[in-house]
Design a protein around this motif. Structure first.
Motif, PDB file in Angstrom:
ATOM      1  N   ALA A 169     -14.321  68.242 -10.936  1.00  0.00           N
ATOM      2  CA  ALA A 169     -13.349  69.319 -10.481  1.00  0.00           C
ATOM      3  C   ALA A 169     -14.016  70.712 -10.305  1.00  0.00           C
ATOM      4  O   ALA A 169     -13.585  71.859  -9.820  1.00  0.00           O
ATOM      5  CB  ALA A 169     -12.305  69.708 -11.519  1.00  0.00           C
ATOM      6  N   GLY A 170     -15.642  70.474 -10.472  1.00  0.00           N
ATOM      7  CA  GLY A 170     -16.480  71.683 -10.166  1.00  0.00           C
ATOM      8  C   GLY A 170     -16.782  72.443 -11.482  1.00  0.00           C
ATOM      9  O   GLY A 170     -17.653  73.419 -11.512  1.00  0.00           O
ATOM     10  N   HIS A 171     -16.205  72.208 -12.763  1.00  0.00           N
ATOM     11  CA  HIS A 171     -16.484  72.741 -14.102  1.00  0.00           C
ATOM     12  C   HIS A 171     -17.644  72.272 -14.615  1.00  0.00           C
ATOM     13  O   HIS A 171     -18.360  71.405 -14.367  1.00  0.00           O
ATOM     14  CB  HIS A 171     -15.328  72.603 -15.145  1.00  0.00           C
ATOM     15  CG  HIS A 171     -14.155  73.055 -14.644  1.00  0.00           C
ATOM     16  ND1 HIS A 171     -13.918  74.057 -14.064  1.00  0.00           N
ATOM     17  CD2 HIS A 171     -12.987  72.153 -14.463  1.00  0.00           C
ATOM     18  CE1 HIS A 171     -12.504  74.251 -13.339  1.00  0.00           C
ATOM     19  NE2 HIS A 171     -11.939  72.950 -13.825  1.00  0.00           N
ATOM     20  N   THR A 172     -18.577  73.311 -15.258  1.00  0.00           N
ATOM     21  CA  THR A 172     -19.745  72.899 -16.213  1.00  0.00           C
ATOM     22  C   THR A 172     -19.186  72.470 -17.487  1.00  0.00           C
ATOM     23  O   THR A 172     -18.474  73.121 -18.150  1.00  0.00           O
ATOM     24  CB  THR A 172     -20.632  74.121 -16.245  1.00  0.00           C
ATOM     25  OG1 THR A 172     -21.089  74.576 -15.000  1.00  0.00           O
ATOM     26  CG2 THR A 172     -21.837  73.922 -17.177  1.00  0.00           C
ATOM     27  N   VAL A 173     -19.764  71.299 -18.236  1.00  0.00           N
ATOM     28  CA  VAL A 173     -19.334  70.788 -19.303  1.00  0.00           C
ATOM     29  C   VAL A 173     -20.269  70.580 -20.327  1.00  0.00           C
ATOM     30  O   VAL A 173     -21.160  69.720 -19.820  1.00  0.00           O
ATOM     31  CB  VAL A 173     -18.414  69.562 -18.911  1.00  0.00           C
ATOM     32  CG1 VAL A 173     -17.653  69.069 -20.271  1.00  0.00           C
ATOM     33  CG2 VAL A 173     -17.551  69.643 -17.939  1.00  0.00           C
ATOM     34  N   ARG A 229     -11.649  60.987  -6.292  1.00  0.00           N
ATOM     35  CA  ARG A 229     -11.422  61.530  -5.092  1.00  0.00           C
ATOM     36  C   ARG A 229     -10.380  62.760  -5.149  1.00  0.00           C
ATOM     37  O   ARG A 229      -9.625  62.863  -6.131  1.00  0.00           O
ATOM     38  CB  ARG A 229     -10.559  60.394  -4.209  1.00  0.00           C
ATOM     39  CG  ARG A 229     -11.667  59.281  -3.972  1.00  0.00           C
ATOM     40  CD  ARG A 229     -10.505  58.213  -3.304  1.00  0.00           C
ATOM     41  NE  ARG A 229     -11.359  57.004  -3.370  1.00  0.00           N
ATOM     42  CZ  ARG A 229     -11.118  55.640  -3.401  1.00  0.00           C
ATOM     43  NH1 ARG A 229      -9.693  55.488  -3.253  1.00  0.00           N
ATOM     44  NH2 ARG A 229     -11.859  54.437  -3.139  1.00  0.00           N
ATOM     45  N   THR A 230     -10.634  63.869  -4.253  1.00  0.00           N
ATOM     46  CA  THR A 230     -10.005  65.089  -4.419  1.00  0.00           C
ATOM     47  C   THR A 230      -8.521  64.934  -4.638  1.00  0.00           C
ATOM     48  O   THR A 230      -7.991  65.493  -5.546  1.00  0.00           O
ATOM     49  CB  THR A 230     -10.175  65.829  -3.019  1.00  0.00           C
ATOM     50  OG1 THR A 230     -11.630  66.046  -2.958  1.00  0.00           O
ATOM     51  CG2 THR A 230      -9.757  67.193  -3.216  1.00  0.00           C
ATOM     52  N   GLN A 231      -7.967  64.190  -3.683  1.00  0.00           N
ATOM     53  CA  GLN A 231      -6.392  63.965  -3.981  1.00  0.00           C
ATOM     54  C   GLN A 231      -6.107  63.323  -5.343  1.00  0.00           C
ATOM     55  O   GLN A 231      -4.853  63.653  -5.859  1.00  0.00           O
ATOM     56  CB  GLN A 231      -5.758  63.125  -2.842  1.00  0.00           C
ATOM     57  CG  GLN A 231      -6.244  61.792  -2.767  1.00  0.00           C
ATOM     58  CD  GLN A 231      -7.474  61.572  -1.885  1.00  0.00           C
ATOM     59  OE1 GLN A 231      -8.359  62.247  -1.864  1.00  0.00           O
ATOM     60  NE2 GLN A 231      -7.682  60.126  -1.407  1.00  0.00           N
ATOM     61  N   ASN A 232      -6.908  62.587  -5.734  1.00  0.00           N
ATOM     62  CA  ASN A 232      -6.541  61.928  -7.135  1.00  0.00           C
ATOM     63  C   ASN A 232      -6.693  62.852  -8.158  1.00  0.00           C
ATOM     64  O   ASN A 232      -6.042  63.012  -9.262  1.00  0.00           O
ATOM     65  CB  ASN A 232      -7.124  60.474  -7.063  1.00  0.00           C
ATOM     66  CG  ASN A 232      -6.554  59.483  -6.187  1.00  0.00           C
ATOM     67  OD1 ASN A 232      -5.539  59.515  -5.765  1.00  0.00           O
ATOM     68  ND2 ASN A 232      -7.731  58.537  -5.926  1.00  0.00           N
ATOM     69  N   SER A 292      -4.350  65.368  -9.354  1.00  0.00           N
ATOM     70  CA  SER A 292      -3.113  65.138 -10.136  1.00  0.00           C
ATOM     71  C   SER A 292      -3.630  64.579 -11.609  1.00  0.00           C
ATOM     72  O   SER A 292      -2.593  64.322 -12.259  1.00  0.00           O
ATOM     73  CB  SER A 292      -2.520  63.633  -9.574  1.00  0.00           C
ATOM     74  OG  SER A 292      -3.292  62.663  -9.585  1.00  0.00           O
ATOM     75  N   GLU A 293      -4.644  64.521 -11.954  1.00  0.00           N
ATOM     76  CA  GLU A 293      -5.112  64.167 -13.453  1.00  0.00           C
ATOM     77  C   GLU A 293      -4.511  65.265 -14.145  1.00  0.00           C
ATOM     78  O   GLU A 293      -4.700  66.707 -14.181  1.00  0.00           O
ATOM     79  CB  GLU A 293      -6.523  64.429 -13.513  1.00  0.00           C
ATOM     80  CG  GLU A 293      -7.321  63.013 -12.883  1.00  0.00           C
ATOM     81  CD  GLU A 293      -7.188  61.807 -13.554  1.00  0.00           C
ATOM     82  OE1 GLU A 293      -6.660  61.857 -14.507  1.00  0.00           O
ATOM     83  OE2 GLU A 293      -7.319  60.544 -13.070  1.00  0.00           O
ATOM     84  N   LEU A 294      -3.778  65.160 -15.416  1.00  0.00           N
ATOM     85  CA  LEU A 294      -3.341  65.856 -16.212  1.00  0.00           C
ATOM     86  C   LEU A 294      -4.145  66.740 -16.988  1.00  0.00           C
ATOM     87  O   LEU A 294      -4.255  68.096 -17.087  1.00  0.00           O
ATOM     88  CB  LEU A 294      -2.579  65.160 -17.495  1.00  0.00           C
ATOM     89  CG  LEU A 294      -1.106  64.594 -17.001  1.00  0.00           C
ATOM     90  CD1 LEU A 294      -0.617  63.854 -18.253  1.00  0.00           C
ATOM     91  CD2 LEU A 294      -0.313  65.553 -16.442  1.00  0.00           C
ATOM     92  N   LEU A 295      -5.444  66.322 -17.284  1.00  0.00           N
ATOM     93  CA  LEU A 295      -6.619  67.273 -17.867  1.00  0.00           C
ATOM     94  C   LEU A 295      -7.013  68.258 -16.826  1.00  0.00           C
ATOM     95  O   LEU A 295      -7.210  69.291 -17.205  1.00  0.00           O
ATOM     96  CB  LEU A 295      -7.557  66.369 -18.441  1.00  0.00           C
ATOM     97  CG  LEU A 295      -8.782  67.002 -19.168  1.00  0.00           C
ATOM     98  CD1 LEU A 295      -8.299  67.612 -20.266  1.00  0.00           C
ATOM     99  CD2 LEU A 295     -10.009  66.137 -19.385  1.00  0.00           C
ATOM    100  N   VAL A 296      -7.420  67.819 -15.846  1.00  0.00           N
ATOM    101  CA  VAL A 296      -7.851  68.844 -14.777  1.00  0.00           C
ATOM    102  C   VAL A 296      -6.944  69.937 -14.475  1.00  0.00           C
ATOM    103  O   VAL A 296      -7.211  70.809 -14.577  1.00  0.00           O
ATOM    104  CB  VAL A 296      -8.144  68.040 -13.345  1.00  0.00           C
ATOM    105  CG1 VAL A 296      -8.372  69.072 -12.277  1.00  0.00           C
ATOM    106  CG2 VAL A 296      -9.017  67.204 -13.530  1.00  0.00           C
ATOM    107  N   ARG A 297      -5.448  69.475 -14.537  1.00  0.00           N
ATOM    108  CA  ARG A 297      -4.511  70.464 -14.306  1.00  0.00           C
ATOM    109  C   ARG A 297      -4.229  71.407 -15.656  1.00  0.00           C
ATOM    110  O   ARG A 297      -4.152  72.686 -15.346  1.00  0.00           O
ATOM    111  CB  ARG A 297      -3.086  69.859 -14.098  1.00  0.00           C
ATOM    112  CG  ARG A 297      -2.917  69.067 -12.593  1.00  0.00           C
ATOM    113  CD  ARG A 297      -1.969  68.184 -12.556  1.00  0.00           C
ATOM    114  NE  ARG A 297      -0.554  68.758 -13.071  1.00  0.00           N
ATOM    115  CZ  ARG A 297       0.454  68.181 -13.340  1.00  0.00           C
ATOM    116  NH1 ARG A 297       0.672  66.756 -13.308  1.00  0.00           N
ATOM    117  NH2 ARG A 297       1.723  68.956 -13.838  1.00  0.00           N
ATOM    118  N   ALA A 298      -4.635  70.784 -16.821  1.00  0.00           N
ATOM    119  CA  ALA A 298      -4.232  71.709 -18.048  1.00  0.00           C
ATOM    120  C   ALA A 298      -5.555  72.614 -18.003  1.00  0.00           C
ATOM    121  O   ALA A 298      -5.315  74.021 -18.423  1.00  0.00           O
ATOM    122  CB  ALA A 298      -4.323  70.782 -19.300  1.00  0.00           C
ATOM    123  N   VAL A 299      -6.701  72.295 -17.510  1.00  0.00           N
ATOM    124  CA  VAL A 299      -7.878  73.130 -17.774  1.00  0.00           C
ATOM    125  C   VAL A 299      -7.718  74.310 -16.712  1.00  0.00           C
ATOM    126  O   VAL A 299      -8.063  75.401 -17.024  1.00  0.00           O
ATOM    127  CB  VAL A 299      -9.171  72.277 -17.518  1.00  0.00           C
ATOM    128  CG1 VAL A 299     -10.288  73.228 -17.220  1.00  0.00           C
ATOM    129  CG2 VAL A 299      -9.334  71.471 -18.819  1.00  0.00           C
TER     130      VAL A 299
END
Length: 251
Positions: free
Chosen positions: A113-117, A72-75, A78-85
């Motif tokens: 989060a919208g990234h291609t992995v 979910r968007t709000q959660n 707050s994910e550390l990995l998403v913030r780091a990327v």
């Protein structure tokens, strides 16, 4: 790059509709196909719910539906990995390489989060479990669009990073580290996976391959109090309760 572990493993088909698939996987992995779950040995089991690794009372399966609350968007923010990327000011989707994919949970967060992995997993059993999880998610309306941005390659990520054919924005490394000795189920599930794959045997080679891929940054998942990967001090770290993400900026 993790070292493969030799362990006795039987493939069991507990879902008759998947018999042909089980026979093909048994042949590819060189495993004995059985109709009965062994009492003592580890087993890779085709179940109606998905491909499951079992040993005694312990089991682990790739299941992205369990991660839906985290997506979910709000959660997700707050994910550390998403913030780091994402870092500061990044507004466009990024091309990320997850060089140690495991069962794909981290890659799923980044794809959400919208990234291609691009995912690499060298252990063939874990890769088969991850492929099964991706295939099931592709049939789920809540996950199909997300996993369409995830591409799995079975094989050594050190070689894979050298043969990408493009320059990634970010490389994520999560070399498996030893499970802490505790009675919690999470620790025991990690030990179950460690029957198949040991912690990274050559940290220097893995980190150098990531550096040679020339990403803007490398993000390394570590135990909260664990040593730096290959002794390489990061520019900064994001820390949680049990883990941290070390960030090495290259450009």
């Amino acid at each position: 790059m993790a070292e493969a572990v030799k362990t006795e493993l039987v493939l069991v088909c507990a879902a008759p509709e998947r018999r042909a698939e089980a026979e093909g996987l048994a042949a590819r992995l060189g495993l004995t196909l059985s109709d009965a779950l062994p009492q003592d040995a580890a087993a890779l089991v085709f179940e109606p719910e998905g491909l499951t690794l079992r040993r005694g009372a312990l089991s682990v399966r790739g299941d992205f539906t369990q991660m839906l609350p985290r997506l979910r968007t709000q959660n997700l923010r707050s994910e550390l990995l998403v913030r780091a990327v994402k870092g500061r000011g990044a507004s466009r989707p990024l091309r990320v390489v997850d060089a140690t994919a495991g069962l794909g949970e981290d890659a799923l967060l980044l794809a959400a989060a919208g990234h291609t992995v691009q995912l690499f997993e060298q252990n063939p059993v874990i890769a088969a479990m991850l492929r099964d999880a991706l295939d099931r998610a592709a049939q789920d309306a809540a996950l199909s669009e997300i996993v369409s941005r995830m591409c799995l390659t079975e094989g050594d990520s050190v070689a894979g990073l050298r043969q990408l054919g493009y320059t990634p924005d970010v490389v994520v490394l999560d070399p498996m580290f030893p499970a802490r000795r505790k009675s919690g189920l999470i620790g025991k599930k990690l030990q179950l996976l460690q029957m198949l794959e040991r912690p990274c045997a050559d940290e220097e080679a893995l980190l150098q391959a990531a550096i040679d891929a020339s990403p803007a940054k490398i993000i390394i998942k570590r135990p909260l109090k664990g040593p730096y990967l290959a002794g390489h001090k990061p520019g900064y770290s994001l820390t949680g309760k049990a883990i941290r993400y070390d960030v090495i900026a290259l450009r």
